[in-house]
Motif scaffolding. Structure first.
Motif, mmCIF file in Angstrom:
data_model
loop_
_atom_site.group_PDB
_atom_site.id
_atom_site.type_symbol
_atom_site.label_atom_id
_atom_site.label_comp_id
_atom_site.label_asym_id
_atom_site.label_seq_id
_atom_site.Cartn_x
_atom_site.Cartn_y
_atom_site.Cartn_z
ATOM 1 N N TRP A 1 7.931 -5.092 3.999
ATOM 2 C CA TRP A 1 7.311 -4.749 4.800
ATOM 3 C C TRP A 1 8.187 -3.277 5.155
ATOM 4 C CZ3 TRP A 1 3.027 -7.012 5.807
ATOM 5 C CH2 TRP A 1 3.328 -8.650 5.738
ATOM 6 N N ASP B 1 -1.311 4.316 11.736
ATOM 7 C CA ASP B 1 -2.106 2.755 11.463
ATOM 8 C C ASP B 1 -1.353 1.985 12.128
ATOM 9 O OD1 ASP B 1 -3.761 4.595 10.156
ATOM 10 O OD2 ASP B 1 -2.812 4.456 7.727
ATOM 11 N N ALA B 2 0.025 1.414 11.732
ATOM 12 C CA ALA B 2 0.036 -0.175 12.207
ATOM 13 C C ALA B 2 1.518 0.296 12.575
ATOM 14 C CB ALA B 2 -0.221 -0.725 11.090
ATOM 15 N N THR C 1 0.542 -1.783 0.105
ATOM 16 C CA THR C 1 -0.044 0.126 -0.370
ATOM 17 C C THR C 1 1.000 1.258 -0.121
ATOM 18 O OG1 THR C 1 -0.469 -0.080 2.096
ATOM 19 C CG2 THR C 1 -1.392 -1.342 1.478
ATOM 20 N N THR D 1 7.512 0.519 11.485
ATOM 21 C CA THR D 1 7.489 2.188 12.088
ATOM 22 C C THR D 1 7.696 2.035 13.379
ATOM 23 O OG1 THR D 1 4.887 1.851 11.297
ATOM 24 C CG2 THR D 1 7.065 2.201 9.696
ATOM 25 N N ALA E 1 1.922 5.724 7.875
ATOM 26 C CA ALA E 1 1.702 4.339 8.490
ATOM 27 C C ALA E 1 2.442 3.547 9.411
ATOM 28 C CB ALA E 1 3.349 3.927 7.185
ATOM 29 N N THR F 1 3.641 -2.423 8.360
ATOM 30 C CA THR F 1 3.150 -2.062 6.766
ATOM 31 C C THR F 1 3.528 -3.052 5.289
ATOM 32 O OG1 THR F 1 2.648 0.031 7.618
ATOM 33 C CG2 THR F 1 1.785 -0.364 5.495
ATOM 34 N N ARG F 2 3.031 -3.263 4.749
ATOM 35 C CA ARG F 2 3.313 -3.989 3.379
ATOM 36 C C ARG F 2 3.788 -2.405 2.376
ATOM 37 N NH1 ARG F 2 5.815 -8.558 2.328
ATOM 38 N NH2 ARG F 2 4.608 -9.278 0.342
#
Length: 414
Positions: free
Chosen positions: A58, A43-44, A19, A61, A40, A47-48
């Motif tokens: 990957w 959000d998580a 993404t 973060t 990113a 992340t991909r």
């Protein structure tokens, strides 16, 4: 196909589609990571993402997750490991052609690192503090001799760490134009594979020739001690010299200049440090955390399937650890008084930062960099109380395409 390979294949096949395209563009705030990385991280923690060649990887973060990856031997630092992520062909060439020990795994990494560890121990670097102070004072003298303005990058921030590492290694400082130019080429993410090969070969040839000279005329320096060993090949000696020379000046020079800029943009902060020099050491840690000039992250490759932050990273997948977002993780760096991690607070306790990496590959020269930055900032604040920018901040140009983030020039006056 073995059961392990089949499991990895299935995990990869079911992994979410990337993404986020790497590297992400910078935003309007020059001291901040690119906004896409910050989003990113919000959000998580994992992340991909997609590398420039379209390969999926990957992006890690979160603070705890970054430390977990960098401390886990199942994530290889060897750039020749299948799946290792690269942001450019030039970066691939630099990391894989004739890798230095930072691009090796143990036990080979540990064997080569031990060859130079004692030269960077805290006690040894503290012994160098008076000599570094003399170098910094001399740089101020030359910069201010008959002048009231200068480029703080070219006239001050770059010469200091270059001279220090030259003295430590035994490299003639009169050759600094050569190795500084080649270093910039190698650390530029836009450098082509062919140009990277040429620059790498030229600098390695230079160091190999210098090492031969040291065999005949040894001195009290790192290169002389390395060539005297019987457990190092000439190639390994040149590679160690290459790593120390390039990393020993480029990172500190960029960090010094951008740190001065960060302070000059807030006169109140500068006055606080000038009035209380005892805050300098802590301020350096906060500047390292806040600025985190390795903006492109640290690459690793999973050699086995590993769960990180609730996400399974399959064997053979590349991982990029974003030190910049980890160093702004609110779970770690929000202060009791409510100072946001995205703000620079020179009174913050930032000692847990990962600006120098983490784990067995943590930066060998971190103590030297700290001492140089402490002396540089303290000396400028003391000797040039009227130091200020000579150009509007939004006119400054940053090295956004370099592995090491920094300024191309910093016009100042006093």
């Amino acid at each position: 196909m073995t059961p392990h390979q089949e499991t990895a294949r299935l995990m990869t096949a079911t992994a979410p589609a990337p993404t986020l395209d790497l590297p992400a563009p910078y935003g309007s705030r020059p001291f901040d990571p690119p906004p896409a990385y910050t989003a990113a991280a919000h959000d998580a923690a994992v992340t991909r993402a997609a590398l420039p060649d379209g390969t999926a990887c990957w992006l890690v973060t979160g603070y705890e997750e970054v430390r977990a990856v960098l401390a886990d031997p199942r994530f290889s630092a060897d750039a020749r490991t299948p799946g290792f992520p690269f942001l450019s062909a030039g970066q691939r060439e630099l990391a894989t052609a004739k890798p230095s020990f930072i691009r090796m795994d143990d036990p080979e990494h540990a064997r080569l690192r031990r060859m130079v560890t004692k030269d960077f121990l805290v006690k040894r670097i503290e012994e160098l503090r008076p000599g570094i102070q003399d170098i910094v004072d001399g740089a101020v003298d030359r910069m201010t001799d008959g002048r009231t303005s200068a480029d703080l990058v070219a006239d001050f921030a770059l010469p200091i760490p270059s001279l220090v590492i030259c003295l430590m290694l035994g490299v003639p400082y009169e050759d600094h134009d050569l190795f500084e130019s080649l270093s910039r080429t190698l650390l530029d993410n836009r450098t082509t594979r062919k140009r990277a090969e040429q620059a790498h070969a030229q600098l390695m040839d230079y160091l190999a020739e210098l090492a031969d000279h040291k065999r005949q005329r040894p001195a009290d320096d790192i290169l002389s001690r390395l060539v005297a060993r019987d457990d190092l090949t000439p190639q390994e000696t040149a590679s160690l010299g290459f790593l120390l020379l390039v990393t020993g000046h480029e990172s500190t020079a960029n960090m010094a200049a951008i740190s001065v800029l960060a302070l000059l943009r807030d006169p109140g902060r500068t006055a606080l440090l000038r009035d209380d020099p005892g805050l300098i050491r802590g301020a350096v840690e906060e500047l390292l955390r806040h600025l985190t000039i390795i903006h492109l992250g640290l690459g690793r490759a999973a050699t086995r399937s590993v769960e990180v932050g609730g996400v399974t990273i399959p064997a053979g997948d590349g991982v990029i650890c974003m030190l910049s977002t980890a160093n702004r993780d609110p779970a770690v760096f929000a202060t009791e008084g409510g100072t946001c991690p995205s703000e620079l607070d020179v009174t913050r306790d930032a000692r847990r930062h990962v600006a120098f990496g983490y784990g067995t590959h943590q930066c060998l020269g971190q103590t030297l960099a700290r001492v140089e930055l402490q002396i540089i900032l303290a000396t400028l604040l003391r000797r040039l109380p009227g130091l200020r920018l000579a150009t509007p901040p939004d006119h400054l140009v940053y090295n956004q395409d370099a592995i090491v983030y920094g300024l191309r020039a910093l016009p100042v006056t006093w």
